[in-house]
Design a protein around this motif. Structure first.
Motif, short mmCIF file in Angstrom:
data_model
loop_
_atom_site.label_atom_id
_atom_site.label_comp_id
_atom_site.label_asym_id
_atom_site.label_seq_id
_atom_site.Cartn_x
_atom_site.Cartn_y
_atom_site.Cartn_z
N ASN A 401 35.42 39.40 55.46
CA ASN A 401 35.38 40.72 54.82
C ASN A 401 36.66 41.00 54.02
N VAL A 402 37.13 39.99 53.31
CA VAL A 402 38.33 40.11 52.48
C VAL A 402 37.91 40.07 51.02
N THR A 403 38.31 41.10 50.27
CA THR A 403 38.00 41.18 48.84
C THR A 403 39.23 40.82 48.03
N PRO A 404 39.13 39.88 47.11
CA PRO A 404 40.31 39.49 46.32
C PRO A 404 40.81 40.65 45.46
N ASN A 405 42.10 40.65 45.18
CA ASN A 405 42.68 41.61 44.25
C ASN A 405 43.27 40.87 43.06
N GLU A 406 44.03 41.57 42.21
CA GLU A 406 44.56 40.93 41.01
C GLU A 406 45.57 39.83 41.35
N VAL A 407 46.29 39.99 42.48
CA VAL A 407 47.23 38.94 42.89
C VAL A 407 46.46 37.69 43.29
N THR A 408 45.37 37.88 44.03
CA THR A 408 44.54 36.74 44.43
C THR A 408 43.98 36.02 43.21
N ALA A 409 43.50 36.80 42.23
CA ALA A 409 42.92 36.20 41.03
C ALA A 409 43.95 35.37 40.27
N THR A 410 45.19 35.87 40.19
CA THR A 410 46.24 35.12 39.49
C THR A 410 46.57 33.82 40.22
N LEU A 411 46.61 33.86 41.56
CA LEU A 411 46.89 32.66 42.34
C LEU A 411 45.76 31.64 42.21
N LEU A 412 44.53 32.13 42.27
CA LEU A 412 43.38 31.22 42.18
C LEU A 412 43.29 30.57 40.80
N LEU A 413 43.73 31.29 39.77
CA LEU A 413 43.69 30.72 38.43
C LEU A 413 44.56 29.47 38.34
N ASP A 414 45.64 29.46 39.08
CA ASP A 414 46.51 28.27 39.08
C ASP A 414 45.93 27.13 39.89
N LEU A 415 44.95 27.43 40.75
CA LEU A 415 44.43 26.42 41.66
C LEU A 415 43.12 25.79 41.20
N ILE A 416 42.36 26.50 40.38
CA ILE A 416 41.08 25.95 39.94
C ILE A 416 41.32 24.80 38.97
N PRO A 417 40.34 23.91 38.79
CA PRO A 417 40.50 22.80 37.84
C PRO A 417 40.84 23.29 36.44
N ASN A 418 41.65 22.54 35.74
CA ASN A 418 42.16 22.95 34.43
C ASN A 418 41.17 22.58 33.33
N THR A 419 39.99 23.22 33.40
CA THR A 419 38.94 23.00 32.41
C THR A 419 38.36 24.34 31.99
N VAL A 420 37.75 24.34 30.82
CA VAL A 420 37.14 25.58 30.32
C VAL A 420 35.97 26.00 31.20
N ASP A 421 35.16 25.04 31.65
CA ASP A 421 34.01 25.37 32.49
C ASP A 421 34.45 26.05 33.79
N ALA A 422 35.48 25.50 34.42
CA ALA A 422 35.98 26.10 35.66
C ALA A 422 36.52 27.51 35.40
N GLU A 423 37.20 27.68 34.27
CA GLU A 423 37.75 29.00 33.95
C GLU A 423 36.64 30.02 33.68
N ASN A 424 35.61 29.61 32.96
CA ASN A 424 34.51 30.53 32.68
C ASN A 424 33.76 30.91 33.95
N SER A 425 33.55 29.95 34.85
CA SER A 425 32.90 30.26 36.13
C SER A 425 33.75 31.23 36.94
N PHE A 426 35.05 31.00 36.90
CA PHE A 426 35.94 31.88 37.65
C PHE A 426 35.92 33.29 37.06
N LEU A 427 35.89 33.42 35.74
CA LEU A 427 35.82 34.75 35.12
C LEU A 427 34.52 35.46 35.47
N GLN A 428 33.43 34.72 35.56
CA GLN A 428 32.16 35.33 35.98
C GLN A 428 32.23 35.83 37.41
N TYR A 429 32.88 35.05 38.28
CA TYR A 429 33.04 35.50 39.67
C TYR A 429 33.88 36.77 39.73
#
Length: 596
Positions: A401-429
């Motif tokens: 029951n943990v909802t990400p915030n803007e800090v979580t989103a910034t951290l996850l952006l550094d961790l996801i694969p460095n591709t456009v597809d991964a970034e677009n999927s992450f933005l949709q999430y």
């Protein structure tokens, strides 16, 4: 004591001292009265004389007084000197500076009436007011005012000051106040020790902080002082801030031995300690995660953000899977299965026997996980691959029951694969979870795409910023400058900066010059030099390094024989133009030096 009533002898009636023989009393004047003397004893010594005046019946009663023994002091040389006996008994000792000041204070300064002084609560409120305004020196002077008014400071006043200096990490001032507190015979409270521990945590001087902390802990141990839960958590924070992860774990072990409750905040402090170990911090973080699962402590958003920081900033070290997971912990024995992704966060941890595609030294290879596999090669290529992937991380957060915030989103952006597809999927999430993002998140996304030289996709982020009704900041233009390889693009960006109310800073202009030198675009370099010269912008050392190196490169190209005559003439013209502008930029008109 025989009698409690004292009737003093009239000095006109009887005067005298006891002589050396201790058996005579010299009488100066005696009227027609007789005195009935009674003595009281303490420890078999005569301490005083009590008498009552009665009418003289027979003069024979006087010798009864003369036969008594009173003291062993010899009579003074001058009988009329008052107090000579008492002062001759002691030797005079010179007073030190503090005693002289105190005596001067007592003798010369009058006591201020209570109605003209502040109350104890008003002193404390005055200290609070100064602290809230950031004026700690004035807050400290309140203690001087308290003493000048002949009042005594309280624990609360000292605790306010110690806490204020602790937040600034001023260890010396905190422990100075602590020593003065004890000198004023005030007993330190739990809050006092918490603030002292926090002072050690906030200090930038690691050696001094650990030295004072160890001394304080030893003193508390000697006096038998019992630390509470807050004290232990603060101790863990101190060792975490100063990269002492072993000591931090030892404090937690002591908490467990003394049955002090270990809660989520304690494990969060341990995660901070794990992050400080850049080489093997992920191993410690994974152990902490499984300890929380073992004792059924539910992680919060802070815990997840710290775990993601550990994934981003640390490594596993030179450890194998079995070394990382510590098999002695309950439910950490590896579960090997087929057809599933490896997940070291689950209980028990799972690894699969299928090969995992990874990239090592720009080569695509396949790796099969086993208990003897070293994890760093896999982890550095894909930060989520050992934890079930990005989807599994999100699923675990939803279960808690943990909802990400803007800090979580910034951290996850550094961790996801460095591709456009991964970034677009992450933005949709992010869009589906309705997470509010700040401009810094989009700046990081622009930078990621610029570093991949996908400048067109980087500029498309501006459309998303406008759609979110957000305002670009100077950092936004700074990362966009990474994609400006033509002077036209640079001037368009400068125009956008001015419209947004900014002016190009030295970092942005340095990025322009770096791009121009890297592409050997001499006209672009000259135009940027002219722009900085016109606006009288002084270059930094980095820009000068770029330009000096570019001049050397052009010179070598011009002198090289591998170019045809026409190309050499072009290079010579570019070199001459560059040297002319660069030399003119070094010294502005009126001989005012710009480049030093």
């Amino acid at each position: 004591m025989i009698s409690t009533r004292i009737n003093t002898l009239p000095i006109k009636t009887i005067l005298g001292y006891v002589n050396n023989n201790n058996n005579r009393y010299k009488w100066k004047k005696l009227k027609i009265y007789s005195y009935n003397f009674r003595t009281y004893y303490r420890n078999n010594n005569v301490n005083g004389i009590f008498c009552s005046k009665i009418k003289l019946q027979h003069e024979s009663c006087i010798p009864t007084l003369l036969d008594r023994k009173f003291c062993t002091r010899s009579e003074p040389k001058e009988e009329d000197v008052f107090g000579d006996i008492g002062y001759n008994k002691y030797d005079k000792v010179e007073m030190d500076k503090e005693e002289e000041e105190e005596e001067k204070f007592q003798d010369n300064i009058a006591r201020i009436p209570r109605r003209l002084k502040l109350s104890i609560g008003q002193y404390a409120q005055k200290i609070k007011s100064y602290i809230s305004n950031g004026d700690l020196s004035s807050a400290l002077n309140v203690l001087t005012l308290v003493r000048e008014n002949r009042d005594k400071p309280t624990n609360f006043m000292y605790n306010l000051l110690i806490r204020a200096y602790a937040l600034q990490g001023d260890i010396k001032q905190c422990f100075s106040l602590y020593n003065k507190m004890k000198k004023d015979q005030l007993k330190p409270t739990d809050a006092t020790y918490t603030s002292l521990f926090n002072a050690c945590a906030e200090s930038n001087n690691k050696s001094l902080a650990l030295e004072q902390l160890n001394k304080l802990r030893f003193n508390l141990y000697e006096t038998g002082y019992l630390l509470n839960e807050t004290h232990y958590n603060t101790l863990v924070k101190v060792y975490s801030r100063h990269n002492c992860i072993i000591e931090a774990f030892e404090v937690v072990d002591e908490m467990r031995d003394k049955r002090v409750p270990i809660k989520e905040v304690t494990y969060n402090s341990l995660l901070n300690a794990a992050i400080s170990d850049k080489e093997a911090g992920m191993r410690h973080a994974l152990i902490i995660w499984h300890l929380m699962k073992k004792y059924r402590i539910k992680p919060s958003l802070i815990t997840y953000n710290l775990l993601f920081r550990a994934m981003r900033d640390t490594k596993f070290g030179n450890y194998k899977i079995n070394d990382v997971l510590m098999p002695e912990l309950i439910n950490t024995k590896l579960n090997i299965s087929e057809g599933t992704r490896p997940n070291l966060l689950s209980r028990p941890p799972v690894i699969n026997t299928l090969p995992i595609p990874i990239v090592i030294k720009n080569k695509n290879v396949e790796c099969v996980l086993s208990p003897d596999t070293y994890l760093n090669d896999i982890f550095e290529n894909n930060r989520f691959i050992l934890f079930g992937g990005f989807e599994n991380i999100i699923r675990i957060m939803e279960e808690d029951n943990v909802t990400p915030n803007e800090v979580t989103a910034t951290l996850l952006l550094d961790l996801i694969p460095n591709t456009v597809d991964a970034e677009n999927s992450f933005l949709q999430y992010i869009e589906s979870k309705k997470i509010t993002l700040d401009i810094d998140f989009y700046n990081m996304l622009i930078k990621r795409r610029s570093l991949r030289k996908e400048y067109g996709l980087a500029k498309k982020i501006l459309e998303e910023i406008q759609r979110k009704h957000m305002i670009p900041n100077i950092m936004t233009f700074g990362v966009l400058a990474m994609g400006c390889f033509q002077s036209k693009q640079a001037y368009e960006l400068i125009e956008g900066l001015e419209i947004a109310g900014y002016i190009p800073n030295i970092v942005i202009l340095g990025t322009f010059i770096s791009n121009a030198c890297r592409t050997l675009n001499t006209n672009y370099v000259i135009e940027m030099i002219y722009y900085m010269r016109s606006n009288r912008i002084k270059p930094n050392e980095k820009i000068l390094t770029y330009l000096n190196k570019y001049e050397e490169t052009l010179t070598k190209m011009h002198l090289s024989k591998k170019y045809k005559f026409k190309k050499q003439m072009i290079l010579k013209r570019e070199l001459d133009n560059f040297i002319t502008e660069y030399s003119a930029w070094k010294y502005q008109p009126n001989d005012e030096c710009v480049i030093k």
